[in-house]
Design a protein around this motif. Structure first.
Motif, PDB file in Angstrom:
ATOM      1  N   GLY A   1       0.836  -1.193   0.000  1.00  0.00           N
ATOM      2  CA  GLY A   1       0.000   0.000   0.000  1.00  0.00           C
ATOM      3  C   GLY A   1       0.869   1.239   0.000  1.00  0.00           C
ATOM      4  N   GLU A   2       0.297   2.351  -0.395  1.00  0.00           N
ATOM      5  CA  GLU A   2       1.052   3.595  -0.462  1.00  0.00           C
ATOM      6  C   GLU A   2       1.524   4.039   0.916  1.00  0.00           C
ATOM      7  OE1 GLU A   2      -1.246   6.567  -2.443  1.00  0.00           O
ATOM      8  OE2 GLU A   2      -1.437   5.400  -4.293  1.00  0.00           O
TER       9      GLU A   2
ATOM     10  N   CYS B   1      -0.783   4.845   4.406  1.00  0.00           N
ATOM     11  CA  CYS B   1      -2.155   4.348   4.283  1.00  0.00           C
ATOM     12  C   CYS B   1      -2.564   3.420   5.441  1.00  0.00           C
ATOM     13  CB  CYS B   1      -2.362   3.634   2.948  1.00  0.00           C
ATOM     14  SG  CYS B   1      -1.432   2.103   2.781  1.00  0.00           S
TER      15      CYS B   1
ATOM     16  N   HIS C   1       5.683  -0.091   0.381  1.00  0.00           N
ATOM     17  CA  HIS C   1       4.906   0.839  -0.439  1.00  0.00           C
ATOM     18  C   HIS C   1       5.165   0.582  -1.920  1.00  0.00           C
ATOM     19  CE1 HIS C   1       8.749   3.028  -0.698  1.00  0.00           C
ATOM     20  NE2 HIS C   1       8.252   3.560  -1.798  1.00  0.00           N
TER      21      HIS C   1
ATOM     22  N   PRO D   1      -5.505   3.297  -1.035  1.00  0.00           N
ATOM     23  CA  PRO D   1      -5.183   4.678  -0.641  1.00  0.00           C
ATOM     24  C   PRO D   1      -6.432   5.405  -0.174  1.00  0.00           C
ATOM     25  CG  PRO D   1      -5.247   4.490  -3.030  1.00  0.00           C
ATOM     26  CD  PRO D   1      -5.387   3.091  -2.485  1.00  0.00           C
ATOM     27  N   LEU D   2      -6.238   6.476   0.574  1.00  0.00           N
ATOM     28  CA  LEU D   2      -7.361   7.210   1.141  1.00  0.00           C
ATOM     29  C   LEU D   2      -8.247   7.818   0.059  1.00  0.00           C
ATOM     30  CD1 LEU D   2      -8.802   8.118   3.663  1.00  0.00           C
ATOM     31  CD2 LEU D   2      -7.217  10.049   3.836  1.00  0.00           C
TER      32      LEU D   2
ATOM     33  N   TRP E   1      -5.526  13.567  -0.871  1.00  0.00           N
ATOM     34  CA  TRP E   1      -4.699  13.038   0.202  1.00  0.00           C
ATOM     35  C   TRP E   1      -3.536  12.187  -0.305  1.00  0.00           C
ATOM     36  CZ3 TRP E   1      -5.577  15.354   4.630  1.00  0.00           C
ATOM     37  CH2 TRP E   1      -6.844  15.909   4.858  1.00  0.00           C
TER      38      TRP E   1
ATOM     39  N   ASN F   1      -2.081  10.197   2.362  1.00  0.00           N
ATOM     40  CA  ASN F   1      -3.014   9.232   2.955  1.00  0.00           C
ATOM     41  C   ASN F   1      -3.350   9.554   4.410  1.00  0.00           C
ATOM     42  OD1 ASN F   1      -3.472   7.272   0.696  1.00  0.00           O
ATOM     43  ND2 ASN F   1      -1.246   7.245   0.752  1.00  0.00           N
TER      44      ASN F   1
END
Length: 484
Positions: free
Chosen positions: A167-168, A171, A280, A309-310, A348, A351
């Motif tokens: 994930g980024e 996050c 990431h 991600p958000l 965002w 995130n």
């Protein structure tokens, strides 16, 4: 009486379950292939089913779909060998309650699992899941992908398998790792995390494996490494992609053998730490680029969880904000609805980490101010306010305006000439007109300075008020006056 369907083509397995459950108030049925499953579903209603993943004429995934289509409330457990764990996880995504590995090493655990199918409502499991998520800070609002991710994580948490989280940045990968630890069988043991990008290769090796006294300059005492500290618990490798090639080789060795040696020692030590890794970067791409070992990825990627991600779950922002506010022990409704709406329009890039910083900043800046937190307390990049106009002339650059620096200077010079003319005219003075011109001067100069401050702060009223050494309330008053 509760109905349980056992789907397995091995007679030994059917005999085993007949003996194991003989004293329980359970009506057992058996099926060895797809046709027998169809027949069984036509004859009886089942509250639960145990389905082998490999059958002679079908597979467990197809049987699972058939059962769920005919009896949606039936709770299905997949039976699998270790080599087919990935398929078992796919079954969970398709609606299976859980999976168990064959051969059955822990009979008590198996029996407890079967009992739970009839004694623990599915709604209770969902409640337990959400409560634990709240406690660990992994907040799920209304986004279905997040709920599915959390549900899958909850089901694999009790399994002794390696998990890879991608994930980024920002996050919530480490938060998910902590959730896995707390939901698992090792929650009474340590959770130990290490950021692979925060150490040099030598320091990371010492952190992971420990060292003996005198192993290198500065090693004044023997020291345990994280593999020892986290043994029986969970060892979390954050940003695993940043590990050097030499460290990757040594990690692979430990994952394969569960053995390691401290730096400066020839004694082989063992670890039983559960491994969770996060990155990431997409590790499959890193393998293609030659920056990450394919065999290490194979060892880490037993189960992969991807945190969205958000920007892909903006509907959860109000829930996340309320959680972050509660951490500051403040009213969870501190943010005005329009502020939350503005925040949901932003993408965002940082995130949840960026969201947390913004919430903390807004709470600090608004401390002591009455009323809810308005968009004025958000950074300009989020608010994206257009430049505020105080007069129609600003919208037409070709016209002279007292709000631009040259025009202000000209205005002041003209005002000065008019005042001196009145002063030099000793015969008569229109004092009310002079006082009106002074008020006009005050208003024009105030507008100029406010306009310049807002330009420099990109429309952020909080920052503009600090540049002007006035309160936000005073700034809003001036903006209101200029709008008249």
């Amino acid at each position: 009486m509760n109905g349980l369907l056992i789907v397995d083509d091995e007679i030994q397995v059917q005999t085993f379950f007949s003996y194991l459950l003989r004293k329980k108030d359970i009506a057992l049925s058996f099926a060895g292939n797809a046709a027998e499953v169809s027949t069984a579903l036509e004859k009886n209603i089942y509250q639960a089913a145990l389905v082998d993943l490999k059958l002679p004429d079908s597979n467990g995934l197809d049987i699972l779909k058939t059962i769920k289509k005919r009896m949606p409330a039936c709770r299905v457990i997949i039976m699998t060998g270790y080599s087919t764990v990935k398929s078992a996880l796919e079954a969970i995504r398709l609606g299976a309650e859980d999976y168990i590995e064959k051969p059955f090493d822990d009979i008590n655990e198996l029996e407890t699992l079967i009992d739970s199918l009839f004694t623990t409502p599915a709604t209770q499991r969902q409640t337990d899941l959400m409560q634990l998520a709240e406690q660990t800070g992994f907040i799920v609002g209304t986004n279905p992908d997040m709920y599915n991710l959390l549900s899958l994580a909850y089901k694999i948490a009790r399994k002794n398998i390696t998990v890879l989280i991608e994930g980024e940045t920002g996050c919530g990968k480490e938060v998910l790792a902590r959730f896995l630890h707390e939901a698992g069988m090792r929650n009474s043991q340590p959770f130990v995390g290490v950021n692979c990008g925060a150490f040099t290769e030598t320091l990371l090796e010492s952190e992971l494996f420990g060292h003996e006294k005198g192993a290198f300059t500065g090693a004044l005492h023997s020291r345990k490494g994280l593999f020892e500290a986290a043994s029986k618990g969970t060892l979390f490798f954050d940003e695993i992609a940043d590990a050097s090639p030499a460290i990757q080789v040594k990690l692979l060795r430990v994952l394969e053998t569960r053995e390691f040696m401290r730096i400066g020692s020839e004694q082989i030590r063992h670890t039983d730490a559960r491994i969770i890794a996060a990155s990431h970067a997409n590790l499959e791409q890193e393998v293609e680029y030659g920056r990450f070992r394919e065999d290490l990825l194979y060892r880490l990627n037993v189960v992969k969880l991807v945190v969205p991600p958000l920007r892909n779950r903006k509907e959860d922002i109000p829930y996340l904000v309320r959680h972050l506010i509660r951490r500051h022990h403040m009213d969870e409704n501190a943010f005005a609805p329009e502020t939350l709406s503005v925040m949901q329009e932003y993408d965002w890039p940082g995130n949840i980490r960026e969201l947390a910083n913004v919430v903390t900043r807004a709470l600090a800046l608004s401390e002591g101010e009455p009323g809810p937190i308005t968009p004025d307390y958000l950074p300009a990049a989020i608010v994206k306010q257009q430049m505020i106009s105080f007069s129609p002339s600003i919208e037409k650059p070709e016209q002279k305006s007292p709000l631009s620096k040259p025009s202000l200077e000209e205005y002041v010079e003209e005002w000065k000439r008019e005042l001196l003319t009145q002063w030099k005219n000793s015969s008569s003075t229109d004092l009310p007109a002079v006082m009106d011109r002074i008020k006009e001067l005050e208003k024009t100069i105030g507008a100029a300075f406010v306009g310049r401050a807002l330009k420099e702060s990109w429309g952020n009223q909080q920052k503009a008020s600090r540049l002007l050494n006035i309160s936000v309330r005073k700034l809003r008053y001036l903006l209101h006056e200029k709008g008249k």
